[in-house]
Design a protein around this motif. Structure first.
Motif, mmCIF file in Angstrom:
data_model
loop_
_atom_site.group_PDB
_atom_site.id
_atom_site.type_symbol
_atom_site.label_atom_id
_atom_site.label_comp_id
_atom_site.label_asym_id
_atom_site.label_seq_id
_atom_site.Cartn_x
_atom_site.Cartn_y
_atom_site.Cartn_z
ATOM 1 N N GLN A 15 -18.104 -27.331 30.517
ATOM 2 C CA GLN A 15 -17.007 -27.663 31.417
ATOM 3 C C GLN A 15 -15.959 -28.429 30.634
ATOM 4 O O GLN A 15 -16.272 -29.371 29.910
ATOM 5 N N LEU A 18 -10.606 -32.331 32.822
ATOM 6 C CA LEU A 18 -9.411 -32.031 33.612
ATOM 7 C C LEU A 18 -8.248 -32.906 33.140
ATOM 8 O O LEU A 18 -8.360 -34.136 33.120
ATOM 9 N N ASN A 74 -16.498 -18.399 40.256
ATOM 10 C CA ASN A 74 -16.985 -18.620 38.900
ATOM 11 C C ASN A 74 -17.285 -17.270 38.250
ATOM 12 O O ASN A 74 -17.049 -16.212 38.849
ATOM 13 N N THR A 210 -13.812 -17.832 34.122
ATOM 14 C CA THR A 210 -13.722 -19.018 34.961
ATOM 15 C C THR A 210 -12.636 -19.948 34.461
ATOM 16 O O THR A 210 -12.241 -19.892 33.293
ATOM 17 N N HIS A 212 -12.915 -23.389 34.696
ATOM 18 C CA HIS A 212 -13.371 -24.764 34.475
ATOM 19 C C HIS A 212 -13.933 -25.023 33.082
ATOM 20 O O HIS A 212 -14.332 -26.149 32.797
ATOM 21 N N LYS A 213 -13.970 -24.023 32.224
ATOM 22 C CA LYS A 213 -14.472 -24.241 30.867
ATOM 23 C C LYS A 213 -13.302 -24.453 29.905
ATOM 24 O O LYS A 213 -12.704 -25.516 29.875
ATOM 25 N N CYS A 216 -9.881 -25.737 31.056
ATOM 26 C CA CYS A 216 -9.808 -27.145 31.478
ATOM 27 C C CYS A 216 -9.242 -27.295 32.882
ATOM 28 O O CYS A 216 -8.485 -28.226 33.178
ATOM 29 N N PRO A 218 -10.161 -27.060 37.293
ATOM 30 C CA PRO A 218 -11.196 -27.593 38.179
ATOM 31 C C PRO A 218 -12.335 -26.594 38.374
ATOM 32 O O PRO A 218 -12.130 -25.383 38.342
ATOM 33 N N GLU A 219 -13.539 -27.111 38.580
ATOM 34 C CA GLU A 219 -14.659 -26.225 38.865
ATOM 35 C C GLU A 219 -14.507 -25.634 40.259
ATOM 36 O O GLU A 219 -13.878 -26.219 41.138
ATOM 37 N N LEU A 270 -7.279 -26.244 44.308
ATOM 38 C CA LEU A 270 -7.860 -25.821 43.037
ATOM 39 C C LEU A 270 -6.933 -24.845 42.320
ATOM 40 O O LEU A 270 -6.838 -24.861 41.081
ATOM 41 N N LEU A 274 -5.582 -25.392 38.529
ATOM 42 C CA LEU A 274 -5.784 -24.453 37.429
ATOM 43 C C LEU A 274 -4.444 -23.978 36.876
ATOM 44 O O LEU A 274 -4.280 -23.835 35.662
#
Length: 386
Positions: A15, A18, A74, A210, A212-213, A216, A218-219, A270, A274
Motif C-alpha cells: 500500500q 497517501l 481492487n 488498483t 492504493h499501491k 498512492c 486511497p484503498e 475516494l 485517487l
C-alpha cells in the motif's frame, strides 16, 4: 506524505502512503457532498463529473477508451467480476502462471470447480535472468503449455514475488494465433503507477489494477480495462443499479461498455483522492521518466544488497521496476522484517519463494536506501558474531 515523516518505507507494493493533497481532496469531497445533500438532486452532477474525470484520466494511463474501463474496489474484484461472466464450456483449460497471487489463483480454482474446467500452470517464477532472457523463457514455457483446449491465460504484468517484468503484448500476440484465441487476464497490481501500462492494458482482455499501491491513492478503489471482444461476450456477474443501461426502467438490459461490471453505490471521495494522487504523479514527469527514477533507486538498492555477503538477490540484474526481492542466508524473513520494523524500517516478507521484498518509488531517497542497507548489515553482523 505524513506516513513517510517518521519511518523508512519500502512497502509500496502493499500500500502506498497517501499524499496530503489527496487526503485533503477526499475531505473536501465529503464536505461538498454533505453541503449539496448526499441524496439531493444537486449532488448528482458533482458525482457524475468526479467519476467521469477519473475515468478519462485512467483511460489515458491505460491506453484505452474510457468506455473500456470499469471501476472496482481492487485488483481481485477487477479480475473476478468479468472472469466469471465469460461463456465457459466444460473441459476448457485455464492456464495460470506459477507466480500469480493467491487471491487470483483461488478465484480460478473455484471457477474451475463450478464450471467443470481444467486448471494447468506454466513456469515463469524461475525467469530471473536478464529481461530479454526472461521474456524468451516465458514465451517458451507458454508455448509448451498451450493445448487445443486452452481458453484463458493468467499472467501478472510485474511479478509480485520476484519483481520480473512479463512480456504481456507478446503473450497476447501469441494467443491471437491460437485456434481458440484464449482470453488473457493480467494482474496489474504492481504495475499501474510504477511503469507504463498502456501497451499491456490495451493488449489484454482483462487488465485489473488498483489505486492504493503504486498510485498512492486511497484503498477501496481500483479499475479494470476490458477488451472489446470481452465486452461483447461476457455477461455481468454481481449486478446492481450501476450495471443497468436505464436504472429507472430496470428492463432495458445492461450497459454495453465497461459499466456493466460496476455494481452499485461507490464512495465518491475516494475518486477525488485517487484523481489527486494521479495528478501528483503526472506532475513529476511522464510514466517513462518516473520509471527511470524508480529503476535508478531499485538499482542502487540491488547493488548495495550485492555487497552484503549473506544476501542473495532473486534477479540476476537490476530490477526492471521497483520490486527488489532478496534472501538473507541464515535469517528467517518474518523475524528480519520484525527487527527492521523495530528500527522504523518497513519491508515485507513473502512466502513463495520465502524472501524479503523492498519497493522503491519516486519518493524513495538515498537516505532510505542507506538506512535499509546499514540496518541489514548490522543485523547480519550481529547474527554472525559468536
Amino acid at each position: 506524505m505524513p506516513a513517510l515523516a517518521n519511518k523508512v518505507y519500502f512497502n509500496y507494493g502493499g500500500q502506498g502512503p497517501l499524499p496530503t493533497p489527496s487526503l485533503e481532496a477526499i475531505q473536501a469531497s465529503w464536505r461538498t457532498i454533505q453541503e449539496l445533500g448526499p441524496f439531493a438532486s444537486s449532488v448528482w452532477p458533482y458525482v457524475g463529473v468526479t467519476l467521469a474525470s477519473l475515468r478519462r484520466r485512467l483511460a489515458s494511463w491505460c491506453g484505452v477508451p474510457p468506455e473500456r474501463l470499469a471501476f472496482t474496489e481492487n485488483v481481485s474484484s477487477g479480475c473476478v467480476l468479468p472472469l466469471w461472466g465469460l461463456p465457459w464450456q466444460e473441459g476448457d483449460e485455464l492456464l495460470i502462471s506459477d507466480a500469480e497471487h493467491y487471491g487470483v489463483v483461488a478465484a480460478c480454482r473455484e471457477l474451475a470447480q463450478r464450471q467443470g474446467l481444467a486448471l494447468t500452470s506454466f513456469t515463469v517464477a524461475e525467469a530471473r535472468a536478464s529481461s530479454e532472457a526472461a521474456h524468451t523463457s516465458v514465451l517458451e514455457a507458454l508455448e509448451r503449455s498451450l493445448t487445443p483446449r486452452t481458453r484463458l491465460v493468467v499472467l501478472s504484468h510485474l511479478l509480485w514475488n520476484t519483481g520480473q517484468l512479463m512480456p504481456i503484448a507478446a503473450v497476447a500476440a501469441r494467443l491471437a494465433q491460437h485456434p481458440n484465441q484464449p482470453w488473457l487476464l493480467v494482474d496489474g497490481a504492481q504495475s499501474l503507477g510504477s511503469l507504463p501500462v498502456a501497451e499491456a492494458a490495451a493488449a489484454a482482455d482483462i487488465y485489473a489494477c488498483t489505486g492504493h499501491k503504486w498510485c498512492c491513492g486511497p484503498e477501496g478503489l481500483g479499475v479494470v480495462a476490458l477488451s472489446e471482444r470481452l465486452l461483447e461476450q461476457a455477461r455481468p456477474t454481481l449486478i446492481g443499479w450501476r450495471s443497468l443501461a436505464d436504472e429507472s426502467a430496470g428492463t432495458e438490459g445492461f450497459h454495453r461498455d465497461g459499466r456493466r461490471f460496476e455494481v452499485a453505490t461507490s464512495c465518491t471521495p475516494l475518486f477525488a483522492g485517487l484523481s489527486s494522487s494521479l495528478a501528483l504523479l503526472e506532475a513529476e514527469g511522464s510514466d517513462q521518466e518516473r520509471l527511470a527514477l524508480i529503476r535508478q533507486r531499485s538499482a542502487q538498492l540491488w547493488e548495495g544488497l550485492g555487497r552484503i555477503s549473506s544476501v542473495r538477490r532473486l534477479l540476476s540484474e537490476p530490477p526492471p521496476a521497483g520490486l527488489v526481492s532478496f534472501q538473507v542466508e541464515g535469517q528467517d524473513p518474518a523475524t528480519l522484517v520484525q527487527r527492521l520494523g523495530e528500527r522504523g524500517i518497513w519491508i515485507r516478507n513473502l512466502p513463495d519463494p520465502a524472501c524479503l521484498r523492498a519497493c522503491t518509488h519516486i519518493t524513495t531517497n538515498p537516505y532510505d536506501l542507506e538506512a535499509l542497507l546499514g540496518a541489514l548489515e548490522n543485523l547480519v553482523a550481529a547474527t554472525d558474531s559468536p
